[in-house]
Design an enzyme around this catalytic site. Structure first.
Site, mmCIF file in Angstrom:
data_model
loop_
_atom_site.group_PDB
_atom_site.id
_atom_site.type_symbol
_atom_site.label_atom_id
_atom_site.label_comp_id
_atom_site.label_asym_id
_atom_site.label_seq_id
_atom_site.Cartn_x
_atom_site.Cartn_y
_atom_site.Cartn_z
ATOM 1 N N HIS A 1 0.805 -1.233 0.000
ATOM 2 C CA HIS A 1 0.000 0.000 0.000
ATOM 3 C C HIS A 1 0.833 1.277 0.000
ATOM 4 O O HIS A 1 0.294 2.366 -0.135
ATOM 5 C CB HIS A 1 -1.014 -0.010 1.159
ATOM 6 N N CYS B 1 1.882 15.711 21.287
ATOM 7 C CA CYS B 1 0.445 15.898 21.506
ATOM 8 C C CYS B 1 -0.387 14.988 20.615
ATOM 9 O O CYS B 1 -1.564 14.768 20.881
ATOM 10 C CB CYS B 1 0.065 17.341 21.241
HETATM 11 C C1 LIG Z 1 9.191 1.589 7.650
HETATM 12 C C2 LIG Z 1 7.884 0.869 7.787
HETATM 13 N N1 LIG Z 1 7.865 -0.419 8.137
HETATM 14 C C3 LIG Z 1 6.714 -1.105 8.262
HETATM 15 C C4 LIG Z 1 5.502 -0.511 8.043
HETATM 16 C C5 LIG Z 1 4.247 -1.315 8.213
HETATM 17 O O1 LIG Z 1 3.719 -1.681 6.981
HETATM 18 P P1 LIG Z 1 2.214 -2.203 6.860
HETATM 19 O O2 LIG Z 1 1.354 -1.003 7.038
HETATM 20 O O3 LIG Z 1 2.125 -2.765 5.477
HETATM 21 O O4 LIG Z 1 2.017 -3.228 7.908
HETATM 22 C C6 LIG Z 1 5.465 0.838 7.679
HETATM 23 C C7 LIG Z 1 4.160 1.514 7.449
HETATM 24 O O5 LIG Z 1 3.833 2.482 8.118
HETATM 25 C C8 LIG Z 1 6.689 1.540 7.544
HETATM 26 O O6 LIG Z 1 6.707 2.833 7.206
HETATM 27 S S1 FES Z 2 -1.841 17.185 24.066
HETATM 28 FE FE1 FES Z 2 -0.206 18.516 24.190
HETATM 29 S S2 FES Z 2 -1.209 20.441 24.424
HETATM 30 FE FE2 FES Z 2 -2.834 19.078 24.229
#
Ligand SMILES: Cc1ncc(COP(=O)(O)O)c(C=O)c1O
Ligand code: FES
Lengths: 384, 129
Positions: free
Chosen positions: A201, A325
């Site tokens: 994806h 946050c």
């Molecule tokens: C560096 C890295 N490894 C692994 C993943 C996980 O992949 P998947 O969403 O296909 O499980 C991601 C996705 O966010 C990623 O950026």
């Molecule tokens: S969660 Fe950091 S200011 Fe609200």
């Protein structure tokens, strides 16, 4: 309202050609690839054809590709599969402090199971310290796992340097190439790795499918048990529509790599330059050149990332932040901490991750909107 | 994730800024994520005549500050001191659990400003003796 998507490191839209390739496999070609009849054989052929396509993308042999449910599962299979199969030889693993949670939490799980893990630091640009990694190697080290490119700051790691060391010492080397595939050349032989994770994806394929490259001869075991699918390393009826879509996406990515990466690099550099020129107290996180062509991680003093993200969202612009946050733990991201940012600096960081369909006009609009958002939030900030 | 009310106050925050000759100033910071809030009050006959804020924090923190200033304006000091930490979040139509500390910060900030005011008042009295 205009809608601009600059969060391609989170996920990408599925290419219409990919969707088209997948469709028959939901309906008339619905067979189970393990069945001996015509329906099953049709699915089995599609499966093996897809394996060839994915292998071709990364310079592997088809039998070295195991289909999984995505990057997370590939990382889990690589790390746990090697660890459990080779624990007789040793129980020490080396990784970096900036890995994706799919790697870090898998390592943490193994630590509870009697394995020891060394987390190698990175410098202020986010590049791994290879000498430090070499020093961490012990007689009982069985696996090194270091990501190819970081998902937050886009930094590209010296994989070939590390693989020279791992080969010399006879230690398995896994890399998470989820973010680098389709953006920079990824060839398992050039990189010299034994295992490599990919996710569909992130390259305009469908969600919930990915692959693990496992070099021929690697000693590894399954982590989920069941039928004899995928060389007995990944049980479960294969997700044929997903795999066919993923394969189509890899073919498109390979065809488009040169054009896409040039386009992305131009847009990235334009975005970075315009932001740094037009917005005061703004900085680039990560390495200026050793970074993914589509990643610009920028930080803005005196203001907070979630507030920026939501303000941009109201202007139709989608980005992401690793601000404290925005996380459940209220901790700034481990990556921004690892490159030495103080919590208040990590707070104001935004990740722009570009895609092939983004345009210069979009970059112009984004920078203009961002300048407005930053001004408005700074007017509200007691820290200015 | 956020209620409409939160988003409305976040996009159009009321009473942003500072009061030059404020009668009381409160600055509070939260150890949880590093958010910081400054609140300035002007008091007339025991009533919060004017109130302004500056906040470094997330959307919930900004919306809470804005809501707090609206709730406090025109009220007596006693009434404002009765506003509980939960009241701000309730007025905003609720906040995600992880964001409750941001609204707590707003009520803490106005309390700090009032305490500052009361302390200055007692100094004035001391000096006039
Ligand atoms: C560096 C890295 N490894 C692994 C993943 C996980 O992949 P998947 O969403 O296909 O499980 C991601 C996705 O966010 C990623 O950026
Ligand atoms: S969660 Fe950091 S200011 Fe609200």
């Amino acid at each position: 309202m205009k809608r601009i998507y600059m969060d391609h490191s989170a996920t990408t839209p599925t290419d219409p050609l990919v969707v088209e390739a997948m469709l028959p496999y939901f309906t008339e070609k619905f067979g189970n690839a393990s069945s001996l009849h015509f329906f099953g054989q049709e699915a089995a052929e599609a499966l093996e054809q897809s394996r060839k396509q994915v292998a071709y993308l990364i310079g592997a042999r088809p039998e070295e590709i195991i289909f999984t449910s995505g990057g997370t599962e590939s990382d889990n299979l690589a790390i746990k599969g090697i660890a459990y199969q080779n624990s007789g030889k040793g129980k020490h693993i080396i990784t970096s402090v900036i890995e994706h949670p799919a790697v870090l939490n898998t390592c943490a799980h193994l630590e509870k199971d009697g394995f020891e893990v060394t987390y190698v630091p990175v410098d202020s640009d986010g590049i791994l310290d290879v000498a430090e990694l070499e020093n961490a190697i012990r007689d009982d080290t069985i696996l090194i796992t270091v990501m190819h490119a970081n998902n937050e700051i886009g930094t590209i790691q010296p994989i070939t340097e590390i693989s020279k060391i791992s080969k010399e010492k006879g230690i398995y080397f896994h890399t998470d190439a989820v973010q680098s595939v389709g953006k920079i050349p990824v060839d398992v032989n050039e990189l010299g790795v034994d295992l490599l994770s990919i996710s569909s994806h992130k390259i305009h394929g469908p969600k919930g499918v990915g692959a693990l490259y496992i070099k021929k001869g690697t000693l590894i075991q399954a982590i989920a048990h069941g039928g004899e699918h995928e060389a007995r390393l990944r049980a479960g009826t294969e997700n044929i529509p997903g795999i066919v879509g993923f394969a189509k996406a890899t073919t498109l990515a390979k065809e488009r790599l040169a054009v896409d990466s040039k386009h992305l690099t131009e847009l990235r550099d334009l975005l970075i330059k315009k932001v740094l020129d037009s917005i005061g107290h703004s900085y680039l996180n990560g390495h200026p050149t050793k970074r993914l062509p589509n990643n610009a991680n920028l930080r803005f003093s005196f203001i907070e990332g979630e507030a920026m993200l939501l303000s941009l969202d109201m202007k139709g612009i989608a980005v992401s932040t690793a601000s404290a946050c925005s996380s459940r733990s209220l901790e700034p991201s481990h990556v921004l901490k690892a490159i030495g940012l103080r919590p208040e600096d990590a707070h104001g960081s935004l990740r722009f991750s570009l895609g092939k369909d983004n345009t210069r006009e979009e970059v112009d609009y984004v920078v203009e909107s961002l300048a407005e958002v930053v001004r408005k939030l700074r007017d509200m900030s007691p820290l200015v | 994730m956020y209620s409409e009310k939160v988003m409305e106050h976040f996009s159009n925050p009321r009473n942003v800024g500072e009061i030059e000759d404020a009668d009381g100033v409160g600055r509070v910071g939260s150890p949880s994520c590093g958010d910081t809030m400054d609140i300035y009050i002007k008091v007339k006959d025991g009533i919060i005549a004017d109130v302004k804020f500056r906040t470094f924090g997330c959307a919930a923190a900004i919306a809470s500050s804005s809501m707090m200033t609206e709730m406090a304006k025109g009220k007596t000091i006693e009434e404002v001191l009765e506003i509980t930490r939960d009241d701000v979040a309730d007025e905003l139509g609720g906040l995600p659990e992880a964001k409750m500390h941001c609204s707590n910060l707003a009520s803490d900030a106005i309390r700090a400003a009032i305490e500052d005011y009361l302390e200055k008042q007692s100094h004035k009295k001391d000096n006039s003796r």
